[in-house]
Design an enzyme around this catalytic site. Structure first.
Site, PDB file in Angstrom:
ATOM      1  CG  ASP A 240       6.930  37.288   2.596  1.00  0.00           C
ATOM      2  OD1 ASP A 240       7.202  36.094   2.337  1.00  0.00           O
ATOM      3  OD2 ASP A 240       7.378  37.895   3.591  1.00  0.00           O
TER       4      ASP A 240
ATOM      5  CG  ASP B  70       8.757  31.980   2.000  1.00  0.00           C
ATOM      6  OD1 ASP B  70       9.837  32.388   1.526  1.00  0.00           O
ATOM      7  OD2 ASP B  70       8.512  31.974   3.219  1.00  0.00           O
ATOM      8  CD  GLU B  71      11.280  36.896   0.794  1.00  0.00           C
ATOM      9  OE1 GLU B  71      11.028  38.108   0.660  1.00  0.00           O
ATOM     10  OE2 GLU B  71      12.060  36.479   1.641  1.00  0.00           O
TER      11      GLU B  71
END
Lengths: 433, 366
Positions: free
Chosen positions: A19, A113-114
């Site tokens: 993350d 973003d993850e």
């Protein structure tokens, strides 16, 4: 498939959840180094905007993502508000992805973003999960100047909880950088899991939480001590079984590398409600243009098109149409959705319009005989549309998304092209543009 | 009104006339019925939606002359379900009694006074060869549009030209043209536009092999075969100039066995239809024809059949239903597919059968 028990060596996987730390803000700070150390918020700055990301400095004031921007401003009046640049974040996200690809062929992105990585087969090449987690962190920092947190466990559910424990934490007195990599060691899952509050279980929303609270369940451990029949009676069989499996640390979901996109769409919340048919028609053209661009970029055509309308009173309706052609041009999307829009009365005020496309197939257009007639040449046929679309794509590739757009999208502020992702956190302040 | 009739004959008559009756909302309620008229030993059954009228006469054992309008669907369903043998219908004061063997039904009639009167054009009938007309209808009506948005395209054009009569239909994506011998029905240069739906019904009626008589008025056309009469309103409006759509020449010609092509298309369509109307791609070049269907979610299909081809290599895609309909429509053992390029119309013909052509627009694929 029978439930896989934690710690059974034959079936053991190593799953990483990576993350990015304050991703949008961190990307902004790379090009605005003067803002480092200051509270920075990315999101919709207008009256109806929401916070997409907040720097850890801003989080010290209690600002967090999904919070209305007006509230964020009250909590942290000194914060710098940035309206967000989705195209930039997407390109940085692709760079991050290429780092993941060094360590595993099995990467499942969850958002920009993850991502989950299954590194079960990578131990001999790169070491165990924790070592890979540190290597990824180092690569992301050295190559891209960004931070990330990594959770390591035997399944996705535990890996995601572990990455939360690895994160930096903003406290009123300062920022704790966090451990960066947290592993839930095989055999020790329950020690990690059981003290956690029960709402951390995937699937426990406010309603379920309230029911569990009445049964005296506060932690994940409390849930495992509850009799199965009591749990089922309170939550129903499906939810009860699901939560019980999670509470015991079981999660069989594989890391799926190519989860296909099911739909492509854009929606926009307007800073002032739309009231006229003309306004709505112009917005339809803008949104359709953006959706068509993304369809072409993905090489797909859509058979089903959906129009979403949210009225001023928050009542929301969606209407869909499915055609024979798999379309990927703005005019084709507009002509399919215009009749649906025409059946909607905008006078109560429209707060949000959305266009989405699904039911993907290879783009195809049944050509019409009338396209052949010279005397009908003034009427653009679908063949002409697709040539125009190709030219639009080439212009945008060279000169940017705002270089060309539908004529009806020009107003006194210039050409307003929908930038992908620009609106997911609500409208910007129109005066700030 | 009272008569007896064999169940099969009566059921057939009610079903045929009933196809012209309508259940559309907003029309006269009486149009959902069929009209029964008994005169002597003849029963006449009429159904109409004001556009199309089907009327047929069958022999019955008439006892009392009279007329009634009865719900088309209900009465047809009842008669069809009765045991075989004689059916008796008796009109009472406020119901129609239907009986056969030990079955008894009574049905409330519709208002006879509301039933529209039929007008007839006052012209001499022209006799046509029904086999030839049935054949032409089979080949052409399939290309007519069913979309009322552009009414002229729901019609089939009959045009008298120097070389004879042309029968033409198009739905904007394909165009069927059939040559017929000259007939006195049309004056030279005359054009009429007959609803495709009426001609589809006529096609069914012509299966009996009767002689076909046509009376063409200014507003309607009447077709009579045996004791069945079909009247249809003509469509008004300017038909597009189809001749401009026919390219003067084709550089590429594929020759392929009709049955082999139909079989291959039938198989490929299984995959193509699994994801809506996925186009089929024809890979032209060399001495085989390759047909593929590529879907994103379901899977792919490829067929290869022997063919001969003259022209440049190319891949052209079509809607599989439109293509199969065209191949079915042509006559002969060998089909000729003539193309210009993947964006231009293609033509299907049967080898040695120049009286018919089926023009088809491709589907554009990347």
């Amino acid at each position: 498939m029978p439930a896989r028990h934690v710690g059974r060596p034959s079936a053991q996987r190593t799953v990483l959840h990576v993350d990015m730390d304050a991703f949008y803000v961190s990307v902004e700070l790379r090009r605005r180094p003067e803002l480092v150390g200051r509270p920075v918020v990315v999101g919709g700055a207008g009256g109806r905007g929401v916070v997409a990301a907040a720097s850890y400095e801003a989080r010290r004031y209690g600002v967090h993502s999904a919070m209305p921007s007006t509230r964020a401003r009250r909590l942290c009046p000194d914060a710098v508000f940035l309206s967000g640049d989705h195209a930039l974040y997407a390109s940085v996200s692709a760079e991050v992805r290429s780092i993941f690809d060094r360590y595993s062929p099995t990467v499942e992105p969850l958002s920009l973003d993850e991502a989950f990585l299954d590194v079960s087969g990578a131990a001999r090449l790169f070491g165990d999960g924790v070592s890979i987690g540190h290597r990824i962190r180092d690569d992301v920092r050295d190559d891209l100047g960004l931070g990330c947190s990594v959770g390591v466990a035997v399944n996705k559910f535990l890996a995601k909880l572990a990455s939360v424990a690895a994160k930096p934490v903003a406290r009123p007195d300062g920022i704790d950088p966090g451990p960066g990599v947290v592993a839930v060691e095989p055999g020790h899952e329950l020690e990690f899991l059981h003290p956690l509050p029960v709402q951390r279980l995937w699937g426990v929303g406010p309603a379920t939480l309230e029911r569990l609270d009445r049964l005296g369940v506060r932690t994940v451990g409390d849930l495992t001590r509850l009799d199965e029949s009591v749990l089922t009676a309170a939550l129903g069989r499906a939810v009860g079984t699901h939560l019980r499996a999670l509470a015991e640390g079981n999660d069989d979901r594989p890391v799926e590398p190519d989860r296909r996109m099911k739909s492509i769409g854009h929606e926009e919340t307007y800073s002032a409600d739309l009231h006229t048919v003309d306004e709505c028609g112009r917005e339809l053209v803008r949104l359709a243009d953006a959706v068509a661009s993304r369809l072409r970029a993905s090489g797909q055509g859509a058979r089903t098109l959906t129009l979403k309308v949210r009225f001023a009173g928050f009542r929301t309706i969606t209407r869909s149409v499915t055609g024979a052609d798999a379309v990927d041009t703005g005019p084709a999307i507009v002509s399919a959705l215009r009749p649906l829009l025409a059946s909607i009365d905008p006078t109560p005020g429209i707060r949000l319009l959305g266009v989405s496309s699904s039911n993907f197939a290879v783009p195809s257009t049944q050509l019409s005989l009338w396209d052949q007639l010279d005397d009908d040449a003034a009427r653009p046929g679908p063949g002409v549309d697709r040539e125009t679309a190709g030219a639009i794509d080439r212009i945008r590739e060279r000169f940017g998304a705002g270089a060309i757009g539908p004529a009806s999208s020009v107003d006194r502020r210039g050409l307003r092209v929908v930038r992908p992702g620009s609106q997911q956190w609500g409208p910007d302040d129109p005066s700030a543009r | 009104m009272k008569f007896r009739c064999e169940r099969e004959i009566l059921a057939d008559a009610l079903a045929t006339a009933g196809r012209a009756a309508t259940n559309r909302t907003g029309t006269l309620p009486v149009l959902s019925g069929v009209r029964l008229d008994v005169a002597g030993d003849e029963l006449t059954v009429t159904g109409t939606d004001l556009e199309l009228t089907i009327r047929l006469t069958v022999p019955v054992g008439g006892q009392i002359d009279g007329s009634a309008v009865v719900p088309a669907r209900l009465v047809a369903d009842i008669v069809k379900a009765l045991p075989s043998g004689a059916v008796e219908m008796t009109l009472g004061d406020d119901d129609l009694a239907i009986s056969a063997g030990r079955s008894q039904f009574s049905v409330r009639p519709l208002a006879l006074a509301d039933y529209p009167a039929q007008s007839e054009p006052d012209v001499e009938p022209v006799t046509l060869a029904s086999d030839q007309v049935a054949d032409a209808l089979r080949q052409v009506v399939r290309a007519a549009s069913t979309d009322d948005a552009r009414a002229v395209l729901t019609g089939v054009l009959l045009a008298s030209e120097d070389t004879g009569v042309k029968m033409v239909a198009t739905d904007s994506y394909r165009l069927a043209v059939r040559d017929l011998p000259p007939t006195s029905m049309l004056e030279t240069g005359q054009k009429v536009l007959i609803p495709g739906r009426a001609l589809a019904e006529l096609q069914r009626l012509l299966s009996g092999g009767h002689e076909l008589q046509v009376r063409l008025g200014t507003r309607e056309a009447v077709f009579e075969a045996g004791t069945t009469r079909l009247t249809t309103r003509l469509i008004e409006g300017e038909y597009p100039n189809y001749r401009n759509l026919l390219p003067p020449s084709y550089p590429n010609v594929l020759t392929v066995g009709r049955e082999a092509l139909l079989d291959a298309l039938r198989r490929v369509k299984i995959v193509a239809q699994a994801q809506d109307a996925t186009p089929v791609r024809l890979v032209l070049g060399g001495d085989t024809l390759q047909i593929t269907a590529i879907t994103q979610d379901v899977g792919n299909a490829t067929e290869e059949i022997d063919a001969s081809y003259e022209g440049s290599e190319m891949t052209v895609a079509f809607n599989p239903d439109y293509l199969a309909a065209g191949v079915e429509a042509v006559e002969g053992d060998e089909v000729l597919l003539s193309t210009i390029d993947p964006m231009k119309p293609a033509i299907l013909r049967g080898q040695g059968h120049d009286e018919y052509l089926y023009l088809l627009m491709p589907v554009r694929v990347p």
